[in-house]
Scaffold this active site. Structure first.
Site: not given
Length: 319
Positions: A23-24, A222, A224, A255, A264
């Site tokens: 996903r990300d 989370h 980055h 994003c 990430n």
């Protein structure tokens, strides 16, 4: 592991890594990845030992075209009792769609990954809401997820900084977390959405959250790697009390609504750091690197992970 899992009891504290690459890791990529390759990515990482995945997002496909096939990806996932699947949800309609993925005795997703924001400007860009409006919506979303049989959990985005407003006051993030905790999520995550945090900030915020939140609520982080502090921040979060960290295979990510945000923290880099430091992750590093090499072909470019680019990753590096 009905609630999504967490740290193991006993003398050895274990780290859970949530693989967010499907996903990300992909949402900001211009190269479209097929449904079949997304499912292969998840399946190959299951074979490497990963047990919790962010598999897609139930959002408007016009806003995030790469995620338009999330229902098809979810429908094709292996039905394994030892693996948990998360669907990202930005509003109540997203939670309803996540619940619908389970209709007719289908496996579907296990968890509704709700997202609120610490920044008004980012909230308006990402969800069309102020921070306060987003928190109120997420409290309702968490309650709805629980009623629908989904594990409710939530991430606070821009918890360390916003591309439009600058630094996020830690007190505001703590207050948001306390309000969300009243809706009984099993897990609250803080996200460094644009990669501005440094370890001291991370240690302070995670420490504050651990002090005020109920012990039953897991803390997740989370990061980055925009400014090359991602792995150091992950270690600081772990030391301060977070038991769950997000990682994306190869370090892909970004994003669409956060200008300048890059990838990430790479799953392989987290595995290397923690396994070599004596903390089990349950994921085989050499096999994860093999998945990296395969997926680099799918993406038609080398992936950013530093560990995967290093020499000497043979069988002797397994765990």
């Amino acid at each position: 592991m009905a609630d999504g899992g967490g740290a193991a009891s006993g003398a050895t504290r274990t780290l859970q890594i949530v693989e967010v690459g499907p996903r990300d890791g992909l949402q900001n990529e211009s190269r479209r990845v097929s449904t079949a390759d997304k499912v292969r990515l998840i399946t190959r990482m299951i074979d490497a030992g990963a047990r919790r995945f962010e598999v897609g997002s139930f959002v408007n496909p016009n806003r995030v075209p790469q995620m338009a096939d999330t229902p098809e990806v979810v429908a094709a996932l292996p039905d394994r009792g030892d693996v948990r699947y998360i669907g990202l949800c930005l509003n109540r309609r997203g939670v309803e769609r996540a619940a619908q993925s389970r209709a007719g005795n289908k496996r579907g997703v296990d968890e509704a990954g709700c997202v609120t924001v610490a920044s008004d400007a980012f909230g308006q860009a990402n969800q069309g809401q102020t921070s306060a409006e987003s928190v109120a919506e997420n409290r309702a979303m968490l309650a709805l997820a629980g009623r629908e049989g989904l594990t409710p959990q939530v991430t606070i985005a821009t918890a360390f900084g916003c591309p439009f407003e600058g630094a996020a006051p830690p007190g505001r993030v703590v207050e948001i977390a306390q309000r969300l905790a009243e809706a009984a999520p099993v897990e609250i995550a803080v996200a460094d959405t644009i990669g501005v945090a440094v370890p001291g900030q991370v240690r302070d915020l995670i420490g504050r959250l651990r002090e005020v939140l109920p012990a039953a609520i897991r803390l997740r982080a989370h990061f980055h790697d925009t400014r090359a502090t991602g792995v150091a921040n992950a270690w600081a979060a772990w030391e301060a009390g977070a038991d769950v960290l997000d990682g994306a295979l190869g370090g892909l990510g970004g994003c669409p609504f956060a200008p300048g945000a890059t990838g990430n923290v790479a799953t392989e880099d987290l595995i290397y750091l923690f396994e070599r430091s004596g903390t089990p992750t349950g994921i085989d590093l050499a096999r994860a690197v093999e998945v990296n090499r395969w997926f680099a072909g799918v993406m038609a470019k080398p992936l950013p992970s530093r560990v995967a680019r290093a020499e000497g990753l043979g069988a002797e590096w397994r765990h």
